[in-house]
Motif scaffolding. Structure first.
Motif, PDB file in Angstrom:
ATOM      1  N   GLU A 147       0.832  -1.203   0.000  1.00 19.87           N
ATOM      2  CA  GLU A 147       0.000   0.000   0.000  1.00 19.87           C
ATOM      3  C   GLU A 147       0.866   1.252   0.000  1.00 19.87           C
ATOM      4  N   THR A 148       0.310   2.342  -0.527  1.00 18.78           N
ATOM      5  CA  THR A 148       0.965   3.644  -0.466  1.00 18.78           C
ATOM      6  C   THR A 148       0.092   4.597   0.336  1.00 18.78           C
ATOM      7  N   VAL A 149       0.631   5.096   1.432  1.00 20.24           N
ATOM      8  CA  VAL A 149      -0.077   6.052   2.279  1.00 20.24           C
ATOM      9  C   VAL A 149       0.653   7.391   2.177  1.00 20.24           C
ATOM     10  N   ASP A 153      10.347  -4.298   2.676  1.00 19.53           N
ATOM     11  CA  ASP A 153       8.898  -4.339   2.558  1.00 19.53           C
ATOM     12  C   ASP A 153       8.304  -2.936   2.511  1.00 19.53           C
ATOM     13  N   LEU A 154       8.971  -1.992   3.190  1.00 22.28           N
ATOM     14  CA  LEU A 154       8.464  -0.629   3.313  1.00 22.28           C
ATOM     15  C   LEU A 154       9.574   0.361   2.977  1.00 22.28           C
ATOM     16  N   ILE A 155       9.238   1.369   2.174  1.00 23.15           N
ATOM     17  CA  ILE A 155      10.166   2.463   1.893  1.00 23.15           C
ATOM     18  C   ILE A 155       9.499   3.763   2.327  1.00 23.15           C
ATOM     19  N   VAL A 156      10.203   4.521   3.154  1.00 24.18           N
ATOM     20  CA  VAL A 156       9.737   5.838   3.581  1.00 24.18           C
ATOM     21  C   VAL A 156      10.293   6.864   2.596  1.00 24.18           C
ATOM     22  N   CYS A 157       9.415   7.566   1.919  1.00 20.40           N
ATOM     23  CA  CYS A 157       9.806   8.553   0.907  1.00 20.40           C
ATOM     24  C   CYS A 157       9.562   9.952   1.474  1.00 20.40           C
ATOM     25  N   ASP A 158      10.626  10.667   1.790  1.00 21.76           N
ATOM     26  CA  ASP A 158      10.502  11.997   2.394  1.00 21.76           C
ATOM     27  C   ASP A 158      10.672  13.059   1.304  1.00 21.76           C
ATOM     28  N   LEU A 214       8.382   4.853  -9.382  1.00 20.62           N
ATOM     29  CA  LEU A 214       8.039   4.329  -8.062  1.00 20.62           C
ATOM     30  C   LEU A 214       6.850   3.367  -8.132  1.00 20.62           C
ATOM     31  N   LYS A 215       5.877   3.684  -8.958  1.00 22.28           N
ATOM     32  CA  LYS A 215       4.711   2.812  -9.107  1.00 22.28           C
ATOM     33  C   LYS A 215       5.115   1.490  -9.763  1.00 22.28           C
ATOM     34  N   GLU A 216       5.968   1.558 -10.764  1.00 21.75           N
ATOM     35  CA  GLU A 216       6.421   0.337 -11.431  1.00 21.75           C
ATOM     36  C   GLU A 216       7.205  -0.555 -10.474  1.00 21.75           C
ATOM     37  N   LEU A 217       8.090   0.051  -9.678  1.00 16.85           N
ATOM     38  CA  LEU A 217       8.890  -0.716  -8.718  1.00 16.85           C
ATOM     39  C   LEU A 217       8.004  -1.318  -7.635  1.00 16.85           C
ATOM     40  N   GLN A 218       6.956  -0.592  -7.266  1.00 12.96           N
ATOM     41  CA  GLN A 218       6.042  -1.112  -6.255  1.00 12.96           C
ATOM     42  C   GLN A 218       5.362  -2.379  -6.741  1.00 12.96           C
ATOM     43  N   GLN A 219       4.929  -2.378  -7.985  1.00 11.18           N
ATOM     44  CA  GLN A 219       4.277  -3.560  -8.547  1.00 11.18           C
ATOM     45  C   GLN A 219       5.274  -4.707  -8.721  1.00 11.18           C
ATOM     46  N   GLU A 220       6.503  -4.374  -9.088  1.00 12.56           N
ATOM     47  CA  GLU A 220       7.505  -5.404  -9.347  1.00 12.56           C
ATOM     48  C   GLU A 220       8.014  -6.059  -8.073  1.00 12.56           C
ATOM     49  N   PHE A 221       8.235  -5.258  -7.027  1.00 11.79           N
ATOM     50  CA  PHE A 221       8.839  -5.768  -5.798  1.00 11.79           C
ATOM     51  C   PHE A 221       7.832  -5.930  -4.651  1.00 11.79           C
ATOM     52  N   GLY A 222       6.570  -5.541  -4.857  1.00  6.10           N
ATOM     53  CA  GLY A 222       5.588  -5.640  -3.791  1.00  6.10           C
ATOM     54  C   GLY A 222       5.849  -4.690  -2.643  1.00  6.10           C
ATOM     55  N   LEU A 268      -0.293   9.046  -6.704  1.00  7.68           N
ATOM     56  CA  LEU A 268       0.454   7.868  -6.265  1.00  7.68           C
ATOM     57  C   LEU A 268      -0.201   7.081  -5.133  1.00  7.68           C
ATOM     58  N   CYS A 269      -0.937   7.740  -4.247  1.00 12.36           N
ATOM     59  CA  CYS A 269      -1.281   7.137  -2.959  1.00 12.36           C
ATOM     60  C   CYS A 269      -2.660   6.469  -2.954  1.00 12.36           C
ATOM     61  N   ASP A 270      -2.775   5.437  -2.118  1.00 14.36           N
ATOM     62  CA  ASP A 270      -4.042   4.751  -1.910  1.00 14.36           C
ATOM     63  C   ASP A 270      -4.860   5.426  -0.818  1.00 14.36           C
ATOM     64  N   ARG A 271      -4.177   5.876   0.240  1.00 16.66           N
ATOM     65  CA  ARG A 271      -4.831   6.594   1.323  1.00 16.66           C
ATOM     66  C   ARG A 271      -4.044   7.864   1.645  1.00 16.66           C
TER      67      ARG A 271
END
Length: 320
Positions: free
Chosen positions: A40-42, A169-174, A192-200, A216-219
């Motif tokens: 997920e992307t918050v 599992d989680l990347i903090v993007c500041d 970033l979206k492509e990498l998210q789908q590729e690496f979960g 970009l974000c889901d929530r």
């Protein structure tokens, strides 16, 4: 849930004088609640100084909380082995130049996490670093170049690549795109979206730009004076935010269609100091919908609709 933040607080003592006498306390994070699920992307938004970056450091374990909990996969952060935590959570910094060692070649920068954790042979580490550079849009020849030889967008691709070797599992993007030209931002966001789908991957994405958050974000989580005041899914937030502060933030976003106009919710005054926060609801001195109870009692952060939570007396049942 991958990441859970429960009533998290981080206070800093302010000292001055020869004897370093304590003059006050800065409540950088003051009771934040947030969660991020796997994949997920918050998005985390709010004014400068509201505590977003401090919250990011607490999630990464770079700061110890004053109180409250940060849980990764259900386990408190202070119980994690430091090496395993570093493999689970990584960060992409705002400035793609100062966050890279100017004396190291790009290949060495990307390979460094693998060298520190001794994952694979030297040949395997180099091969993996080159593969990751390829995945972020850089060539094999770029591995032998230095950061100053790249453009800002290319340097940010290197910063993204550096976060991937340990397969977190989680990347903090500041604020990862705020220092880039507008024409480059979309490319980096799409990467970033492509990498998210590729690496979960899951992202905790900090930004001032609501258009980036919407892309970009889901929530969306809105932070004010160290506290999350609204958490909504993307569609609900952009259709109609709940908290008056969130409404003001959204009303300030320019509308690309000149034929359309958006009414602006102008806020009075300046954000209060985190050393001397107001009593009751921290937003009440600036709120256009303030009530008497707002001045005396702090509202709880509660779910008021399915998947939507806020800390506001407009939606919180008042006790008799």
């Amino acid at each position: 849930m991958l990441l859970e933040i429960k009533d998290l607080k981080k206070h800093y003592a302010v000292r001055s004088g020869l004897l370093k006498t304590q003059r006050g306390i800065v409540r950088a994070v003051d009771g934040a609640n947030l969660s991020v699920g796997k994949g997920e992307t918050v998005g985390l938004v709010g004014e400068s100084g509201c505590g977003k970056s401090t919250l990011a450091r607490l999630v990464l374990g770079l700061e110890a909380p004053t109180s409250g909990e940060v849980l990764l996969n259900g386990t408190p952060l202070d119980q994690w082995d430091r090496i395993e935590q570093r493999r689970t959570v990584q960060m992409i910094f705002q400035d793609p130049y100062s966050s890279l060692n100017p004396r190291w070649k790009i290949g060495s920068i990307v390979r460094e996490p693998l060298d520190i954790h001794k994952l694979g042979s030297p040949t395997e580490r180099r091969a993996k670093a080159l593969d990751i550079l390829r995945r972020v849009g850089l060539g094999k020849e770029d591995a032998d170049r230095y950061p100053h030889e790249f453009s800002g967008g290319q340097r940010q691709r290197v910063a993204i690549a550096r976060a991937l070797p340990l397969e977190p599992d989680l990347i903090v993007c500041d604020e990862p795109v705020s220092a880039l030209d507008v024409s480059i931002r979309a490319q980096v966001l799409n990467l970033l979206k492509e990498l998210q789908q590729e690496f979960g991957l899951a992202y905790l994405f900090i930004s001032h730009d609501l258009s980036v958050i919407g892309h970009l974000c889901d929530r969306v989580a809105v932070m004010y004076l160290g506290r999350i005041v609204e958490l909504s899914d993307r569609a609900s937030f952009f259709h109609g935010p709940l908290h008056p502060y969130a409404k003001a933030l959204l009303s300030a976003v320019p509308v690309p269609d000149p034929a359309k106009q958006r009414s602006h919710a102008l806020l009075k005054g300046e954000p209060p100091s985190s050393m001397q926060p107001p009593t009751g609801c921290p937003f009440h001195p600036r709120c256009p919908e303030v009530m008497d109870i707002c001045r005396t009692t702090r509202p709880d952060f509660l779910e008021v609709e399915s998947g939507r939570s806020t800390a506001c007396w407009l939606y919180t049942p008042q006790k008799d």
